[in-house]
Write a protein that holds these residues in place. Structure first.
Motif, PDB file in Angstrom:
ATOM      1  N   PHE A 166      -2.533   9.392   1.367  1.00 33.42           N
ATOM      2  CA  PHE A 166      -3.913   9.038   1.390  1.00 33.42           C
ATOM      3  C   PHE A 166      -4.111   7.805   0.569  1.00 33.42           C
TER       4      PHE A 166
ATOM      5  N   ARG B 257      -2.953   5.059   2.677  1.00 34.98           N
ATOM      6  CA  ARG B 257      -3.826   4.741   3.735  1.00 34.98           C
ATOM      7  C   ARG B 257      -5.010   3.783   3.522  1.00 34.98           C
ATOM      8  N   ILE B 258      -5.553   4.116   2.313  1.00 36.93           N
ATOM      9  CA  ILE B 258      -6.937   3.262   2.044  1.00 36.93           C
ATOM     10  C   ILE B 258      -6.610   2.114   1.979  1.00 36.93           C
TER      11      ILE B 258
ATOM     12  N   GLN C  50     -10.387  -3.773  -0.299  1.00 33.71           N
ATOM     13  CA  GLN C  50     -11.565  -3.206  -0.744  1.00 33.71           C
ATOM     14  C   GLN C  50     -12.219  -4.402  -1.374  1.00 33.71           C
TER      15      GLN C  50
ATOM     16  N   ASP D 158      -6.831  11.761  -4.465  1.00 32.43           N
ATOM     17  CA  ASP D 158      -6.307  10.640  -5.239  1.00 32.43           C
ATOM     18  C   ASP D 158      -4.823  11.187  -5.672  1.00 32.43           C
TER      19      ASP D 158
END
Length: 147
Positions: free
Chosen positions: A77, A80-81, A87, A72
């Motif tokens: 990263f 990329r999420i 979500q 986090d």
């Protein structure tokens, strides 16, 4: 004697050139103390001594090149999420799949029959049977068992 001096000068020149190249190709994050340009100047202006200083003081280990970070804290990263709408869409799809599985679970064809012996015809539920059934099984469903 002249031959030994020539070999030493050749080795010093090779070490000096290697030090310059190594200092120049290292990323800036691997230089300790002063900036990369300052280290290159030190190695070039002080041929053997500058190279020795570079390898002893200026060059940091590979472990210092990239500090470990929690996911986090890593911006790569986090990019990329995906966004929160991605979500939310994924959560919505998973909830739909769970609802479908729950609906399938309510279908009687998915229920397994109860286990254990079935009472004989005309017997009172919960009462022990009078003896072995016509197949030769006893009350526990074991063929040929005694008592």
């Amino acid at each position: 004697m002249a031959r030994l001096l020539l070999i030493l000068v050749l080795l010093a020149t090779v070490f000096w050139v290697y030090s310059i190249v190594d200092c120049a190709v290292q990323p800036s994050t691997r230089h300790r103390g002063v900036s990369k340009g300052a280290w290159v100047a030190i190695v070039v202006l002080l041929p053997v001594l500058g190279g020795l200083l570079w390898f002893v003081v200026g060059r940091s280990g590979k472990r210092a090149a990239k500090a470990l970070r929690a996911p986090d804290d890593d911006p790569d990263f986090l990019q990329r999420i995906g966004t929160s709408s991605d979500q939310d869409e994924r959560i919505r799809r998973l909830e739909e799949e769970l609802a479908q599985l729950d609906a399938e679970d309510d279908d009687p064809k998915w229920h397994t029959p109860p286990t254990g012996p079935t009472p004989a015809a005309g017997a009172t539920p919960g009462a022990p049977s009078a003896g072995p059934d016509p197949d030769g099984d006893d009350t526990r469903g074991q063929r040929g068992a005694v008592g």
